[in-house]
Design an enzyme around this catalytic site. Structure first.
Site, PDB file in Angstrom:
ATOM      1  N   GLU A  54      -4.742 -21.828 -17.624  1.00  0.00           N
ATOM      2  CA  GLU A  54      -5.782 -21.369 -18.543  1.00  0.00           C
ATOM      3  C   GLU A  54      -7.171 -21.460 -17.914  1.00  0.00           C
ATOM      4  O   GLU A  54      -7.987 -20.532 -18.071  1.00  0.00           O
ATOM      5  CB  GLU A  54      -5.759 -22.203 -19.841  1.00  0.00           C
ATOM      6  CG  GLU A  54      -4.451 -22.141 -20.586  1.00  0.00           C
ATOM      7  CD  GLU A  54      -3.428 -23.205 -20.168  1.00  0.00           C
ATOM      8  OE1 GLU A  54      -2.469 -23.415 -20.921  1.00  0.00           O
ATOM      9  OE2 GLU A  54      -3.589 -23.807 -19.091  1.00  0.00           O
ATOM     10  N   CYS A  81      -3.866 -28.120 -22.959  1.00  0.00           N
ATOM     11  CA  CYS A  81      -4.257 -29.532 -22.948  1.00  0.00           C
ATOM     12  C   CYS A  81      -5.684 -29.643 -23.502  1.00  0.00           C
ATOM     13  O   CYS A  81      -6.347 -28.629 -23.746  1.00  0.00           O
ATOM     14  CB  CYS A  81      -4.175 -30.073 -21.523  1.00  0.00           C
ATOM     15  SG  CYS A  81      -5.507 -29.449 -20.456  1.00  0.00           S
TER      16      CYS A  81
END
Length: 159
Positions: A54, A81
Site C-alpha cells: 500500500e 496495517c
C-alpha cells in the site's frame, strides 16, 4: 470492472511478492474505474520495513491523489496495517477494499477512533472486507513469512 476484478489485479501483485520471498500482499489503486498504481510487498527484498504494498502504491501516485482527493479506491489483499491505514487517510483515499486479515493486525477499526482533526468529513474512509477472501487466503498462506506465523499458531490456517 468491479471489486472482484480489481482484487484479482491485487492478487497478481501478491503473487509477485510471494515469488520474491516477501509477505504475499498486493495492492492496486483505482481512479475513475482505471488502475493508476499497482505494487506488492517488498519488505524483505528491499530490506525496508516501510516497503508495504500500500505504501509503495500510494507513493507512486501521490500527485494524482493530491489532485483527486476523496476519489480513489485502494484494493489490497490484506487489511492495511496502522501505517498503511494512516497513509490512506492522509492521501484522502475514498474507500479501502481488502480480502483478509488472518491475524487481526489490520487497522481499519481505527476509523472509529481517530483524533478530532481526522474526524472531519474530508478524511472519511469507506471500508469493505472479504472480497475474494478465499483466493487471498490461498496466496497468503503460501508465503515463507506466513508459514512461521502458522507454525506458531498466530494466524488462521483455513477460512
Amino acid at each position: 470492472m468491479d471489486d472482484e476484478n480489481f482484487m484479482e489485479e491485487a492478487l497478481k501483485e501478491a503473487k509477485v511478492a510471494l515469488s520474491e520471498g516477501n509477505w504475499p500482499i498486493g495492492c492496486v489503486i483505482v481512479l475513475d474505474g482505471k488502475i493508476i498504481s499497482r505494487a506488492h510487498n517488498q519488505v524483505y527484498s528491499k530490506k525496508d520495513k516501510l516497503a508495504h504494498a500500500e505504501m509503495i502504491a500510494l507513493q507512486q501516485v501521490k500527485e494524482i491523489l493530491h489532485e483527486n482527493k476523496g476519489k480513489a479506491i485502494l484494493y489490497t489483499t490484506y487489511e492495511p496495517c496502522p501505517m498503511c491505514f494512516g497513509a490512506s487517510v492522509l492521501n484522502r483515499i475514498k474507500k479501502v477494499v481488502c480480502g483478509i486479515d488472518l491475524d487481526n493486525s489490520g487497522a481499519m477499526y481505527f476509523r472509529d477512533n481517530l483524533p478530532l482533526l481526522f474526524k472531519q468529513e474530508k478524511f472519511s474512509l469507506e471500508f469493505k472486507t472479504g472480497v475474494l477472501a478465499k483466493k487471498c487466503h490461498e496466496v497468503f498462506i503460501q508465503g515463507e513469512p506466513t508459514k512461521k506465523l502458522i507454525a506458531n499458531d498466530l494466524i488462521k490456517k483455513v477460512l
